[in-house]
Design a protein around this motif. Structure first.
Motif, PDB file in Angstrom:
ATOM      1  N   ALA A 170      46.854  50.854 -21.740  1.00 34.88           N
ATOM      2  CA  ALA A 170      45.672  51.623 -22.169  1.00 34.88           C
ATOM      3  C   ALA A 170      44.791  50.816 -23.119  1.00 34.88           C
ATOM      4  O   ALA A 170      43.946  51.375 -23.815  1.00 34.88           O
ATOM      5  CB  ALA A 170      46.084  52.950 -22.814  1.00 34.88           C
ATOM      6  N   LYS A 171      44.986  49.520 -23.131  1.00 32.20           N
ATOM      7  CA  LYS A 171      44.162  48.623 -23.950  1.00 32.20           C
ATOM      8  C   LYS A 171      43.883  47.379 -23.128  1.00 32.20           C
ATOM      9  O   LYS A 171      44.804  46.726 -22.642  1.00 32.20           O
ATOM     10  CB  LYS A 171      44.891  48.263 -25.244  1.00 32.20           C
ATOM     11  N   GLY A 172      42.613  47.053 -22.968  1.00 39.97           N
ATOM     12  CA  GLY A 172      42.241  45.925 -22.137  1.00 39.97           C
ATOM     13  C   GLY A 172      42.423  44.592 -22.826  1.00 39.97           C
ATOM     14  O   GLY A 172      43.084  44.474 -23.862  1.00 39.97           O
ATOM     15  N   SER A 173      41.809  43.563 -22.275  1.00 36.19           N
ATOM     16  CA  SER A 173      41.958  42.211 -22.799  1.00 36.19           C
ATOM     17  C   SER A 173      41.121  42.011 -24.060  1.00 36.19           C
ATOM     18  O   SER A 173      40.088  42.661 -24.264  1.00 36.19           O
ATOM     19  CB  SER A 173      41.547  41.186 -21.744  1.00 36.19           C
ATOM     20  N   ASN A 174      41.576  41.095 -24.895  1.00 35.15           N
ATOM     21  CA  ASN A 174      40.825  40.747 -26.103  1.00 35.15           C
ATOM     22  C   ASN A 174      39.469  40.149 -25.748  1.00 35.15           C
ATOM     23  O   ASN A 174      38.477  40.397 -26.443  1.00 35.15           O
ATOM     24  CB  ASN A 174      41.628  39.753 -26.940  1.00 35.15           C
ATOM     25  N   TRP A 175      39.426  39.354 -24.692  1.00 36.21           N
ATOM     26  CA  TRP A 175      38.176  38.714 -24.277  1.00 36.21           C
ATOM     27  C   TRP A 175      37.123  39.770 -23.948  1.00 36.21           C
ATOM     28  O   TRP A 175      36.011  39.761 -24.492  1.00 36.21           O
ATOM     29  CB  TRP A 175      38.449  37.805 -23.089  1.00 36.21           C
ATOM     30  N   LEU A 176      37.439  40.701 -23.061  1.00 35.85           N
ATOM     31  CA  LEU A 176      36.442  41.695 -22.670  1.00 35.85           C
ATOM     32  C   LEU A 176      36.157  42.695 -23.786  1.00 35.85           C
ATOM     33  O   LEU A 176      35.072  43.271 -23.830  1.00 35.85           O
ATOM     34  CB  LEU A 176      36.876  42.407 -21.388  1.00 35.85           C
ATOM     35  N   GLN A 177      37.094  42.862 -24.698  1.00 32.50           N
ATOM     36  CA  GLN A 177      36.815  43.743 -25.843  1.00 32.50           C
ATOM     37  C   GLN A 177      35.711  43.140 -26.707  1.00 32.50           C
ATOM     38  O   GLN A 177      34.908  43.870 -27.299  1.00 32.50           O
ATOM     39  CB  GLN A 177      38.082  43.957 -26.671  1.00 32.50           C
ATOM     40  N   LEU A 178      35.644  41.820 -26.756  1.00 36.90           N
ATOM     41  CA  LEU A 178      34.554  41.167 -27.486  1.00 36.90           C
ATOM     42  C   LEU A 178      33.207  41.513 -26.870  1.00 36.90           C
ATOM     43  O   LEU A 178      32.208  41.678 -27.576  1.00 36.90           O
ATOM     44  CB  LEU A 178      34.756  39.650 -27.484  1.00 36.90           C
ATOM     45  N   TYR A 179      33.174  41.635 -25.526  1.00 35.80           N
ATOM     46  CA  TYR A 179      31.950  42.063 -24.852  1.00 35.80           C
ATOM     47  C   TYR A 179      31.629  43.509 -25.195  1.00 35.80           C
ATOM     48  O   TYR A 179      30.491  43.859 -25.518  1.00 35.80           O
ATOM     49  CB  TYR A 179      32.104  41.943 -23.333  1.00 35.80           C
ATOM     50  N   LYS A 180      32.643  44.348 -25.116  1.00 34.40           N
ATOM     51  CA  LYS A 180      32.433  45.773 -25.360  1.00 34.40           C
ATOM     52  C   LYS A 180      31.973  46.043 -26.790  1.00 34.40           C
ATOM     53  O   LYS A 180      31.193  46.962 -27.041  1.00 34.40           O
ATOM     54  CB  LYS A 180      33.731  46.541 -25.068  1.00 34.40           C
ATOM     55  N   LEU A 231      49.616  34.171 -12.402  1.00 32.60           N
ATOM     56  CA  LEU A 231      48.201  34.194 -12.751  1.00 32.60           C
ATOM     57  C   LEU A 231      47.899  35.209 -13.851  1.00 32.60           C
ATOM     58  O   LEU A 231      47.326  34.870 -14.891  1.00 32.60           O
ATOM     59  CB  LEU A 231      47.371  34.523 -11.513  1.00 32.60           C
ATOM     60  N   ILE A 232      48.260  36.452 -13.633  1.00 29.25           N
ATOM     61  CA  ILE A 232      47.919  37.509 -14.583  1.00 29.25           C
ATOM     62  C   ILE A 232      48.626  37.299 -15.916  1.00 29.25           C
ATOM     63  O   ILE A 232      48.015  37.424 -16.987  1.00 29.25           O
ATOM     64  CB  ILE A 232      48.230  38.899 -13.996  1.00 29.25           C
ATOM     65  N   ASN A 233      49.893  36.939 -15.881  1.00 31.37           N
ATOM     66  CA  ASN A 233      50.623  36.805 -17.136  1.00 31.37           C
ATOM     67  C   ASN A 233      50.212  35.577 -17.926  1.00 31.37           C
ATOM     68  O   ASN A 233      50.195  35.612 -19.163  1.00 31.37           O
ATOM     69  CB  ASN A 233      52.124  36.830 -16.869  1.00 31.37           C
ATOM     70  N   ASP A 234      49.857  34.484 -17.248  1.00 28.69           N
ATOM     71  CA  ASP A 234      49.353  33.341 -18.009  1.00 28.69           C
ATOM     72  C   ASP A 234      47.959  33.606 -18.550  1.00 28.69           C
ATOM     73  O   ASP A 234      47.596  33.097 -19.618  1.00 28.69           O
ATOM     74  CB  ASP A 234      49.395  32.068 -17.151  1.00 28.69           C
ATOM     75  N   GLN A 235      47.180  34.442 -17.853  1.00 30.06           N
ATOM     76  CA  GLN A 235      45.894  34.854 -18.415  1.00 30.06           C
ATOM     77  C   GLN A 235      46.111  35.753 -19.633  1.00 30.06           C
ATOM     78  O   GLN A 235      45.360  35.677 -20.611  1.00 30.06           O
ATOM     79  CB  GLN A 235      45.054  35.576 -17.360  1.00 30.06           C
ATOM     80  N   ILE A 236      47.157  36.572 -19.593  1.00 33.47           N
ATOM     81  CA  ILE A 236      47.506  37.384 -20.769  1.00 33.47           C
ATOM     82  C   ILE A 236      47.902  36.475 -21.934  1.00 33.47           C
ATOM     83  O   ILE A 236      47.502  36.702 -23.080  1.00 33.47           O
ATOM     84  CB  ILE A 236      48.641  38.372 -20.431  1.00 33.47           C
ATOM     85  N   GLU A 237      48.677  35.444 -21.641  1.00 28.59           N
ATOM     86  CA  GLU A 237      49.065  34.495 -22.686  1.00 28.59           C
ATOM     87  C   GLU A 237      47.827  33.833 -23.296  1.00 28.59           C
ATOM     88  O   GLU A 237      47.731  33.677 -24.516  1.00 28.59           O
ATOM     89  CB  GLU A 237      50.003  33.432 -22.114  1.00 28.59           C
ATOM     90  N   PHE A 238      46.876  33.459 -22.443  1.00 26.71           N
ATOM     91  CA  PHE A 238      45.619  32.905 -22.930  1.00 26.71           C
ATOM     92  C   PHE A 238      44.894  33.908 -23.808  1.00 26.71           C
ATOM     93  O   PHE A 238      44.370  33.570 -24.876  1.00 26.71           O
ATOM     94  CB  PHE A 238      44.735  32.525 -21.740  1.00 26.71           C
ATOM     95  N   ASP A 239      44.882  35.165 -23.381  1.00 24.66           N
ATOM     96  CA  ASP A 239      44.177  36.207 -24.124  1.00 24.66           C
ATOM     97  C   ASP A 239      44.794  36.424 -25.504  1.00 24.66           C
ATOM     98  O   ASP A 239      44.092  36.762 -26.456  1.00 24.66           O
ATOM     99  CB  ASP A 239      44.208  37.506 -23.308  1.00 24.66           C
ATOM    100  N   GLU A 240      46.091  36.213 -25.618  1.00 23.42           N
ATOM    101  CA  GLU A 240      46.735  36.300 -26.925  1.00 23.42           C
ATOM    102  C   GLU A 240      46.270  35.158 -27.836  1.00 23.42           C
ATOM    103  O   GLU A 240      46.113  35.344 -29.053  1.00 23.42           O
ATOM    104  CB  GLU A 240      48.264  36.274 -26.762  1.00 23.42           C
ATOM    105  N   ALA A 241      46.029  33.993 -27.251  1.00 28.08           N
ATOM    106  CA  ALA A 241      45.485  32.870 -28.022  1.00 28.08           C
ATOM    107  C   ALA A 241      44.046  33.138 -28.435  1.00 28.08           C
ATOM    108  O   ALA A 241      43.614  32.716 -29.520  1.00 28.08           O
ATOM    109  CB  ALA A 241      45.587  31.578 -27.221  1.00 28.08           C
TER     110      ALA A 241
END
Length: 471
Positions: A69-79, A295-305
């Motif tokens: 119920a919480k999206g990515s940090n990257w797109l939250q910056l857009y929002k 793909l998805i999980n390494d993108q999640i790892e990137f999003d944590e960075a």
């Protein structure tokens, strides 16, 4: 420094010919008066999710939203309207479809080079990489990655080489150049047991004053008062989902966010500031393999960075954070259908990558064993027919090629079989010529225009930090 004077007398206006000037008519694009009002960037953190198609960013945000119920940090910056946002043209000198070495070199050297090269022009001219420019200007500099630290993307910010494949030589160049923290995989290029020439690069780094660390615990214990050199795997680090499913790997291999935090802690108190590149290199490798869990999980790892970088920049207020990718790859997406929601949600049960699954299967595996391996990793059963089809690739009847697929494993066939269950489709197993997403936060972000060439970022970073392009 007087920014008005810098922009008039610096690199953008002294390069001369429009063909060399990456901003084309820079004076018309940059609003000098508004730039004068902005604070300079003491630090720069440049985050690269290598090979990230827009679909990868999109699917990861959907995956996180539906799971947590919480999206990515990257797109939250857009929002939250916290960043400047743009599309970037990623072409190289030799093709509208770049590879990672040319993509990184466009940022690193400020010029487009041929695919396969690192800051060496088609005519053989070397362009000084930007991390060397910042070192000469008195800043600390470093890179962290989930692939070999000698790989194309970190190397593009740091060295000159006619070939990205000269990783033994790149390992030696790093030592000579004296970067402040370098961490990732790549023991193949540093260990005397693994290097072709048997040189002990670990001993060489130690002799030069580096703390050489090979585990997460050693990294955490390393002093922030001395240079740090970390190598945590022979080649690339494990995929994030495979690491997180193995207690030993979680204990011994740091995540990208953990490496990023260590790098920031190492350099943040330097009086002249620092520059840091953070790369999630295996997003690209997973795309090459059409490996959705990877793909998805390494993108999640990137999003944590991304969160680590933004959290620091919000407190520091002197740090420019750049978030982007070098090119698209495989262009994955969720395919329309009445069961698309449930099918896509099935990926939440995946505990291993397709790479893990396909390496578990052996030529002498039985159909029931293949089904058991897949069910353990993907959380659902497959038919005898599907299991038999996958197994047919192990007895010589079929073969698959592809980058990073040295064992000829059936990645494409397996992904197509998964697609019937998870509703994810792929256009290829290779790079694409997409215009890609990028975002900037902090001082200098106001320089970003809605559409840029990859080479523009080299000069934007110099401008934001008020470092003249005189080296």
């Amino acid at each position: 420094m007087d920014r008005r004077k810098f922009f008039r007398s610096g690199s953008l206006f002294t390069l001369g010919a429009a063909v060399i000037n990456p901003f084309q008519s820079s004076a018309a694009i940059l609003d000098i008066d508004s730039v004068n009002k902005n604070k300079k960037a003491k630090n720069i953190i440049f985050l690269v999710s290598d090979g990230m198609s827009t679909g990868t960013l999109n699917m990861t945000d959907l995956y996180l939203n539906r799971k947590t119920a919480k999206g990515s940090n990257w797109l939250q910056l857009y929002k939250d309207n916290k960043v400047s946002r743009a599309l970037m043209d990623t072409a190289s000198a030799s093709s509208i479809v770049t590879d990672s070495s040319a993509g990184s070199s466009s940022w690193g050297g400020g010029f487009r080079v041929n695919n396969g090269a690192l800051n060496v022009s088609p005519s053989g001219e070397s362009h000084l990489p930007i991390w060397q420019k910042f070192k000469k200007a008195g800043k600390m500099a470093g890179c962290v990655t989930t692939v070999p630290i000698t790989h194309a993307t970190p190397a593009g910010f740091c060295v000159n080489s006619k070939s990205r494949n000269a990783q033994d030589d790149i390992a030696e160049q790093y030592l000579e150049l004296g970067f402040d923290i370098m961490m990732g995989g790549g023991a193949n290029y540093f260990s005397p047991e693994l290097r072709k020439d048997k040189k002990d690069m670990y001993a060489a780094y130690t002799a030069k004053g580096y703390q050489v660390v090979k585990t997460k615990a050693e990294m955490e214990l390393a002093s922030n008062s001395k240079p740090v050199f970390g190598v945590f795997s022979d080649d690339a680090l494990p995929y994030y989902v495979d690491r997180n499913s193995d207690d030993n790997l979680k204990k011994t291999i740091p995540s990208l966010a953990e490496m990023s935090q260590k790098a920031i802690d190492r350099m943040k108190d330097h009086k002249n500031g620092f520059v840091l590149q953070i790369e999630s290199g295996k997003v690209d490798w997973a795309a090459h393999g059409n490996d959705i869990a990877g793909l998805i999980n390494d993108q999640i790892e990137f999003d944590e960075a991304v969160k680590v970088a933004i959290d620091f920049a919000e407190k520091d207020k002197e740090t420019l954070v750049i978030i982007t990718t070098d090119h698209g790859n495989a262009n994955p997406g969720i395919i329309y259908g009445k069961n698309a929601n449930d099918n896509f949600d099935s990926i939440q049960k995946y505990t291993q990558t397709n790479e893990w699954i396909l390496n578990q299967i052996k030529p002498d595996s039985s159909i029931s064993q293949v089904k058991e391996i897949i069910e353990k990793a993907n959380g659902h059963s497959v038919s005898d027919e599907d299991a038999k089809y996958v197994l047919s690739y192990y007895d010589g009847l079929h073969k698959e090629d592809g980058l990073y697929n040295y064992k000829k494993l059936p990645y494409k066939a397996f992904a197509e079989m998964q697609g019937k269950i998870n509703s994810v489709g792929w256009i290829s197993m290779d790079h694409s010529a997409d215009y890609v997403e990028m975002a900037m936060f902090g001082p200098g972000s106001e320089l970003l225009k809605p559409f840029v060439k990859n080479t523009d970022l080299h000069y934007l970073m110099l401008q934001a930090a008020e470092v003249e392009n005189k080296f």
